[in-house]
Design a protein around this motif. Sequence first.
Motif, PDB file in Angstrom:
ATOM      1  N   PRO A   1       0.819  -1.215   0.000  1.00  0.00           N
ATOM      2  CA  PRO A   1       0.000   0.000   0.000  1.00  0.00           C
ATOM      3  C   PRO A   1       0.851   1.263   0.000  1.00  0.00           C
ATOM      4  O   PRO A   1       2.001   1.270   0.466  1.00  0.00           O
ATOM      5  N   VAL A   2       0.236   2.321  -0.523  1.00  0.00           N
ATOM      6  CA  VAL A   2       0.919   3.610  -0.622  1.00  0.00           C
ATOM      7  C   VAL A   2       0.035   4.686   0.015  1.00  0.00           C
ATOM      8  O   VAL A   2      -1.164   4.759  -0.289  1.00  0.00           O
TER       9      VAL A   2
ATOM     10  N   ALA B   1       4.698   1.212   1.825  1.00  0.00           N
ATOM     11  CA  ALA B   1       4.934   0.459   3.051  1.00  0.00           C
ATOM     12  C   ALA B   1       4.475  -0.976   2.905  1.00  0.00           C
ATOM     13  O   ALA B   1       3.716  -1.325   1.983  1.00  0.00           O
ATOM     14  N   LYS B   2       4.934  -1.822   3.837  1.00  0.00           N
ATOM     15  CA  LYS B   2       4.416  -3.188   3.937  1.00  0.00           C
ATOM     16  C   LYS B   2       3.103  -3.197   4.726  1.00  0.00           C
ATOM     17  O   LYS B   2       2.207  -3.981   4.440  1.00  0.00           O
ATOM     18  N   PHE B   3       3.026  -2.319   5.724  1.00  0.00           N
ATOM     19  CA  PHE B   3       1.843  -2.206   6.566  1.00  0.00           C
ATOM     20  C   PHE B   3       1.510  -0.735   6.787  1.00  0.00           C
ATOM     21  O   PHE B   3       2.406   0.115   6.787  1.00  0.00           O
ATOM     22  N   ILE B   4       0.240  -0.462   7.035  1.00  0.00           N
ATOM     23  CA  ILE B   4      -0.222   0.873   7.415  1.00  0.00           C
ATOM     24  C   ILE B   4      -0.977   0.753   8.731  1.00  0.00           C
ATOM     25  O   ILE B   4      -1.755  -0.187   8.923  1.00  0.00           O
TER      26      ILE B   4
ATOM     27  N   LEU C   1      -8.090  -3.858   7.634  1.00  0.00           N
ATOM     28  CA  LEU C   1      -8.712  -3.738   6.320  1.00  0.00           C
ATOM     29  C   LEU C   1      -7.804  -4.443   5.326  1.00  0.00           C
ATOM     30  O   LEU C   1      -6.652  -4.042   5.140  1.00  0.00           O
ATOM     31  N   GLY C   2      -8.314  -5.501   4.718  1.00  0.00           N
ATOM     32  CA  GLY C   2      -7.452  -6.311   3.876  1.00  0.00           C
ATOM     33  C   GLY C   2      -6.403  -7.004   4.732  1.00  0.00           C
ATOM     34  O   GLY C   2      -6.628  -7.337   5.893  1.00  0.00           O
ATOM     35  N   ASP C   3      -5.223  -7.196   4.155  1.00  0.00           N
ATOM     36  CA  ASP C   3      -4.162  -7.916   4.871  1.00  0.00           C
ATOM     37  C   ASP C   3      -3.165  -7.009   5.570  1.00  0.00           C
ATOM     38  O   ASP C   3      -2.371  -7.491   6.376  1.00  0.00           O
TER      39      ASP C   3
END
Length: 427
Positions: A218-219, A229-232, A354-356
């Motif tokens: 995700p951006v 990033a890998k995670f937010i 939200l999502g993965d």
Amino acid sequence: MANTPYPESYYAASANAAPPRPALQGDVETDVCVIGAGYTGLSSALFLLENGFKVTVLEAAKVGFGASGRNGGQIVNSYSRDIDVIERSVGPKQAQLLGQMAFEGGRIIRERVAKYNIQCDLKDGGVFAAITAKQMGHLESQKRLWERFGHTQLELLDQKRIREVVGCDQYVGGMLDMSGGHIHPLNLALGEAAAVESLGGTIYEQSPAIRIERGANPVVHTPEGKVRAKFIIVAGNAYLGNLVPELAAKSMPCGTQVITTEPLGDALAKSLLPQDYCVEDCNYLLDYYRLTGDKRLVFGGGVVYGARDPANIEAIIRPKMLKAFPQLKDVKIDYAWTGNFLLTLSRLPQVGRLGDNIYYSQGCSGHGVTYTHLAGKVLAEALRGQAERFDAFADLPHYPFPGGQLLRTPFAALGAWYYGLRDKFGY
């Protein structure tokens, strides 16, 4: 680019020095992008950095701009709905896990203050003050409930004893929680931000997240840059806006008002709160107050649904202060401000994914100082693959406000009017 300063408040006027932090320009890559530099975001960032993650924090204004830098400064245990209410809703197994966590946030704050030498006027001791015999009965039940979950630093106060700790004659009794206490909230946030940076984390101020590009990587987009990033972690709470529409539908920003007196001097301050404990009453629409490090009285209360800024905050709060302490009738009010917190229909925090790869925590419903510090730890655990405590929060049921965003404010205000009447007539 717009530069959003702190609102005028006692906390902003007495904040510790902090370095200027740049706005994000260009593209960066990180393990975790945290949206919001309040307590939830800073706590998450600290726990993640301590566990080897690369962390970038985006803040729309300045560190602690929202509720984290404007609240009453009280360390209050448990949640806005207590453990017995949770137990009736979700059953004993899930409630047991949530109950074990209910007193952890205050411990995390004290650990952070000690480990990173944060100067935030930390004082121990918080009083729940009962105005009616029914409220006193509730405190007696609450003490038994909390002790069932291992929390034993509690003392019931009869009418004589409470007058030894609060110089106010409107209370019939109370409960003292020595693991409660109070802090300068903005200085706590600034100290935690400095700790984040000391561990290699990066904080960008004046960098609002305007769009999240979801997907495997995700951006987060800002006006002049983006973070891949890998995670937010979404930690904007009442200041998130409509960035994540599915979160906005189940919560409502609400305003609370705070005033701060001129310095009272040692003798007058000691006559109000001889042991320097903080106090909140047991009304549904409660008042709360404490002394600052320089012997001012911080007094707050009232709720404005929909987060409008009242025209005259002092006119709303000063009569409440004088009802408790009529001896302050000639004392000048130096500061008055409002700040938003995020209310949920259940008054329990909303935690989920939200999502993965997009995690969130929001909706402290007025109990944010301790809960947000716990939330940061729980979110960091989930990103490390330890999801049991995260799941205990994520499985709590949540519902949208009746009538959607159009009608949620009048419905909530009607409910508050009803409970205000109950407070007034002692039901």
